[in-house]
Write an enzyme that holds these catalytic residues in place. Structure first.
Site, short mmCIF file in Angstrom:
data_model
loop_
_atom_site.label_atom_id
_atom_site.label_comp_id
_atom_site.label_asym_id
_atom_site.label_seq_id
_atom_site.Cartn_x
_atom_site.Cartn_y
_atom_site.Cartn_z
N ASN A 7 27.40 34.59 -44.66
CA ASN A 7 26.16 34.95 -43.95
C ASN A 7 26.58 35.94 -42.86
O ASN A 7 27.06 35.54 -41.81
CB ASN A 7 25.51 33.71 -43.36
CG ASN A 7 24.17 34.00 -42.71
OD1 ASN A 7 23.76 35.16 -42.59
ND2 ASN A 7 23.49 32.96 -42.27
N ARG A 91 24.00 35.44 -48.26
CA ARG A 91 22.63 35.34 -47.79
C ARG A 91 22.17 36.74 -47.37
O ARG A 91 22.81 37.38 -46.55
CB ARG A 91 22.53 34.40 -46.59
CG ARG A 91 21.11 34.26 -46.07
CD ARG A 91 21.04 33.41 -44.82
NE ARG A 91 19.68 33.23 -44.36
CZ ARG A 91 19.35 32.58 -43.25
NH1 ARG A 91 20.29 32.04 -42.49
NH2 ARG A 91 18.09 32.44 -42.91
N HIS A 180 13.39 32.30 -44.36
CA HIS A 180 13.94 30.93 -44.41
C HIS A 180 13.76 30.31 -45.79
O HIS A 180 13.76 29.09 -45.95
CB HIS A 180 13.28 30.01 -43.36
CG HIS A 180 13.57 30.37 -41.95
ND1 HIS A 180 12.61 30.33 -40.96
CD2 HIS A 180 14.71 30.78 -41.35
CE1 HIS A 180 13.14 30.71 -39.81
NE2 HIS A 180 14.41 31.00 -40.02
N ARG A 241 10.91 35.06 -30.03
CA ARG A 241 9.88 35.84 -30.72
C ARG A 241 8.50 35.28 -30.42
O ARG A 241 8.32 34.06 -30.32
CB ARG A 241 10.12 35.82 -32.24
CG ARG A 241 11.44 36.42 -32.66
CD ARG A 241 11.62 36.30 -34.17
NE ARG A 241 13.03 36.43 -34.53
CZ ARG A 241 13.59 35.85 -35.58
NH1 ARG A 241 12.86 35.09 -36.38
NH2 ARG A 241 14.87 36.03 -35.84
N ARG A 285 17.02 22.45 -25.23
CA ARG A 285 17.58 21.40 -24.39
C ARG A 285 17.29 21.67 -22.92
O ARG A 285 16.98 20.75 -22.15
CB ARG A 285 19.08 21.27 -24.63
CG ARG A 285 19.45 20.76 -26.02
CD ARG A 285 20.90 20.97 -26.35
NE ARG A 285 21.23 22.39 -26.44
CZ ARG A 285 22.40 22.86 -26.89
NH1 ARG A 285 23.35 22.03 -27.26
NH2 ARG A 285 22.62 24.17 -26.94
N GLY A 331 17.64 23.20 -36.49
CA GLY A 331 18.27 22.60 -35.31
C GLY A 331 17.32 21.86 -34.41
O GLY A 331 17.62 20.75 -33.93
N GLU A 334 15.33 18.90 -36.53
CA GLU A 334 16.16 17.74 -36.84
C GLU A 334 16.51 16.92 -35.61
O GLU A 334 16.67 15.70 -35.69
CB GLU A 334 17.46 18.20 -37.52
CG GLU A 334 17.26 18.79 -38.91
CD GLU A 334 18.54 19.41 -39.46
OE1 GLU A 334 19.63 18.93 -39.09
OE2 GLU A 334 18.44 20.36 -40.25
N GLU A 385 21.71 25.33 -46.00
CA GLU A 385 21.49 26.61 -46.67
C GLU A 385 22.74 27.08 -47.40
O GLU A 385 22.66 27.69 -48.47
CB GLU A 385 21.03 27.65 -45.64
CG GLU A 385 19.67 27.33 -45.04
CD GLU A 385 19.31 28.21 -43.87
OE1 GLU A 385 18.63 29.22 -44.09
OE2 GLU A 385 19.72 27.89 -42.74
#
Length: 398
Positions: A7, A91, A180, A241, A285, A331, A334, A385
């Site tokens: 990737n 990818r 994605h 974004r 976070r 991320g 999950e 992925e």
């Protein structure tokens, strides 16, 4: 098969060497800051680790050379020759309409990637550099490209057309493509396995939520709509974004505020989203910490973020006429239980009920946090992925 998965970014190479027979990651790592004065190199296998070693890596070809030397090292390597690599899976961001399936790299495929440089200026050129680097270092290996857009090419015309003059689609390909796709496809397969359903019978909503984020509506195992569009900017609020926005806002920024086109592009791609609204960070976070400290900007950014996601889930429930499951991955999807809680709460009239105690459990594998009266399964499934790319590379090479 043993597949080398790449990737490539404009200044980075993320890699995994995977045995598709059992899904084992034989080695993995990351090359960072390619072309800068001081690059970083990380390599990990069961027998050897280099952790962010400082190196000078002028090009992607040198980066691939670094990786291959460790893979084949006489003391701590995992292979003895190139012959033990059965193929390379890349990818690639954008395949346009021409490539709706993985493809073995040839001159036609490379030209298609190049032709889409204007559509994917940050990714397609970097992906091409990765292909050329492998050709330079391991010229006899077969390479396969897995396009981020290909899973979404089953969308019907009503979902992918923009309501602008049709000639812009016919002549220039201006339409929704979605991204994605590798993650959404992997999650669909894993959800079907978990629910013990045939993939062809599965209706679900897949929520890939990371710094970049998208939602896909999947009917009978195929994508019928997705939130990202012509480029990865449309749809959900993301880390930096803006997602969906009235184009008139952009016109105003240029015509009245005097910003250039490049400045506006930089703002909506790199300075907006959670970062722009919170004025502190795109790291969720840190946003969580800000909310705990009652930072009004962090609270407002979070509310906009979750509300946009919940709207898309509701819209896709309507387009699918209900779903077997809503699945969170990526991320943020999950690891943030509060995201799953707030985007699935107060939806009882849509047949959705969340089990808060289960949702707060921290498990590495599948988490089922479905409430006892819910008609829709609520799941967290870790995406993979790289494994999906390896599996699709193997399937094509066979």
């Amino acid at each position: 098969m043993k597949i080398f998965v790449l990737n490539c970014g404009s200044s980075s190479i993320k890699f995994q060497f995977i045995n598709t027979k059992d899904g084992q990651v034989i080695a993995k790592g990351l090359v960072e800051k390619i072309g800068e004065d001081a690059g970083l190199y990380t390599y990990k296998s069961d027998v050897y680790t280099k952790e962010k070693m400082e190196v000078v890596i002028p090009t992607h070809t040198e980066g691939i050379n670094f990786i291959v030397k460790d893979l084949m090292d006489s003391e701590h390597g995992v292979i003895s020759s190139f012959d033990e690599i059965d193929g390379v899976g890349h990818r690639v961001l954008h395949g346009g309409e021409k490539y709706a399936k993985p493809a073995i790299v040839n001159e036609d495929v490379k030209q298609a990637i190049i032709d889409l440089f204007p559509v994917g200026p940050l990714h397609n050129p970097a992906n091409m550099m990765g292909i050329e680097a492998v050709e330079a270092v391991m010229p006899n290996l077969k390479q396969v490209v897995i396009f981020d857009t290909d899973f979404h090419q089953t969308m019907p015309q009503k979902a992918y057309l923009y309501a602008i003059p049709l000639e812009y689609y016919k002549k220039h390909g201006l339409r929704r493509y979605g991204f994605h796709g590798t993650s959404h496809k992997y999650i669909a397969i894993q959800t079907a396995k978990y629910l013990n359903k045939n993939l062809d019978d599965l209706n679900m909503i897949s929520c890939h939520i990371g710094n970049g984020a998208s939602v896909a509506a999947i009917k009978n195992g195929k994508c019928v709509d997705t939130s990202m569009g012509f480029a990865p900017l449309e749809g959900l609020v993301m880390g930096t974004r803006c997602g969906d926005i009235d184009p008139s806002v952009l016109f105003y920024m240029m015509e009245t505020l005097g910003l250039s086109l490049d400045e506006v592009k930089n703002i909506v791609n790199k300075k907006s989203g959670i970062l722009g609204l919170s004025e502190c960070s795109n790291d969720m976070r840190e946003i969580e910490d800000g909310i705990a400290n009652k930072d009004e900007k962090c609270v407002a950014a979070w509310e906009v973020y979750v509300y946009r996601l919940k709207k898309y889930i509701g819209a896709y429930l309507a387009s699918l006429n209900g779903a077997d499951a809503i699945v969170f991955t990526g991320g943020v999807g999950e690891n943030m239980s509060i995201l799953r809680e707030e985007s699935c709460s107060d939806m009882q009239n849509l047949g959705i009920e969340i089990d808060l105690d289960k949702n707060n459990q921290r498990v590495k594998d599948v988490l089922d946090f479905t409430g006892k009266n819910s008609k829709v399964k609520l799941l967290k499934i870790p995406t993979n992925e790289e494994l999906m790319i390896a599996m699709e590379t193997e399937e094509l090479l066979r």
